[in-house]
Enzyme design. Structure first.
Site: not given
Length: 359
Positions: A82, A182, A184-187
């Protein structure tokens, strides 16, 4: 540019920790390689305004270790790594900074492949790729997979289905109330899968734009003021889909859900939280198991991206989650412990093959 490489084992068992700096562009980055037992380390780059270098280092060490376990359980021949870029992406991000970072990635000669994470996007990967071969999560125009959130959400949904089957006897969320923290992108993608499956959804987000999106796109979603209101509400499943540490000493006693399955990384604030969840009768599906769809998607780019092939691999998260939950029952341990054991077993068994001399 400057770089410091730590090849010892003092940094939480990591193989290598690299500190990168380019003063002209303001780049300050840390690349953590936890393990290459299964192959080159793969993990995204997080661009975030950490309060200190120590905080940034702590995050990259935790995240890179998590990627090693995630990639192992996803069945990938890839190790765990990472990276974090320390700073406010809204103020600091530039072509020069991203390309300088790309050169540091290239300097590792393939030991680490990068991809998107919090604060970095597909367009950023295309810029980074102008300086390094070792980047995934690229745009479709450049032969990449595009938005990895698509299969991340699909994998989380599969993990949630497996938990539902294990606890309630049927692999569906129909008739269940799911709380999503959340959007966002995934939610956003996860909400679509849940609604299609017949679940009712309650959600929250700190971003007003995300809440406006929910009101417009899915008016049937119940929106609440904050995460505390979400977890203390009448929900069957809690899905943390924002930043890590969502499950801690304060939140776990308040949880009313019987299942926790979400996309956020490092959901357990510290060791021991998994036991608290078990004692409360809450079924926790380890985050690095169910949110592996994204890394499966970007890893597929390495051999030439095929969406259907990647989606099929991400669908198997259902089987892996079920296997872990059964193992946890059989061995009398929390699912997080069972998942760690499976991942460590694969890293040891496959990594041992590297001792066979090939000439």
């Amino acid at each position: 540019m400057g770089v410091f490489i730590n090849d010892g084992s003092d940094a939480d068992g990591h193989e290598q920790v690299v500190f990168c700096q380019d003063r002209h562009t303001g780049l300050r980055a840390i690349i953590g390689i936890y393990s290459t037992a299964l192959g080159p380390a793969l993990g995204g780059t997080r661009f975030y305004p950490y309060a200190s270098e120590e905080e940034a280092l702590t995050d990259v060490l935790r995240l890179s270790r998590g990627m090693a376990y995630k990639n192992a359980l996803a069945g990938l021949d890839l190790g765990g790594g990472k990276a974090v870029i320390w700073g406010d992406p809204g103020q600091l991000k530039s072509e020069g900074l991203l390309r300088a970072y790309g050169r540091f990635v290239e300097s590792l000669h393939g030991r680490y492949y990068t991809a998107c994470d919090v604060g970095t996007y597909v367009a950023d990967m295309d810029v980074i790729a102008r300086e390094t071969r070792f980047v995934t999560g690229r745009s479709v125009e450049h032969g990449g997979a595009g938005d990895s959130s698509i299969l991340t959400a699909w994998g989380v949904f599969q993990g949630m289905r497996a938990a539902a089957e294990h606890l309630w006897g049927s692999p569906t969320l129909a008739g269940r109330r799911v709380g999503v923290a959340g959007l966002g992108k995934v939610g956003r993608y996860l909400v679509a899968h849940l609604i299609d499956d017949g679940a009712s959804v309650v959600a929250t987000d700190v971003n007003e734009a995300a809440l406006a999106w929910a009101r417009t796109t899915y008016p049937q979603i119940d929106l609440v003021s904050d995460t505390n209101a979400l977890i203390t509400g009448d929900i069957d499943v809690y899905a943390p889909c924002a930043l890590g540490g969502a499950l801690d000493d304060d939140t776990v006693p308040l949880l009313r859900a019987k299942v926790v399955t979400g996309a956020a990384n490092n959901q357990l604030a510290h060791p021991g939280i998994e036991k608290m969840l078990e004692e409360r009768g809450i079924l926790y599906t380890p985050d690095y198991v169910v949110n592996a769809g994204g890394v499966i998607q970007v890893a597929d780019e390495i051999e030439g991206f095929n969406f259907e092939r990647a989606k099929l691999r991400a669908t198997k998260i259902f089987d892996t989650t079920g296997q872990i939950l059964r193992l946890a029952d059989d061995e009398g341990v929390p699912p997080a412990v069972a998942a760690d054991r499976l991942a460590e077993r694969r890293m040891a068994e496959v990594g041992r093959l590297r001792t066979i001399y090939l000439g």
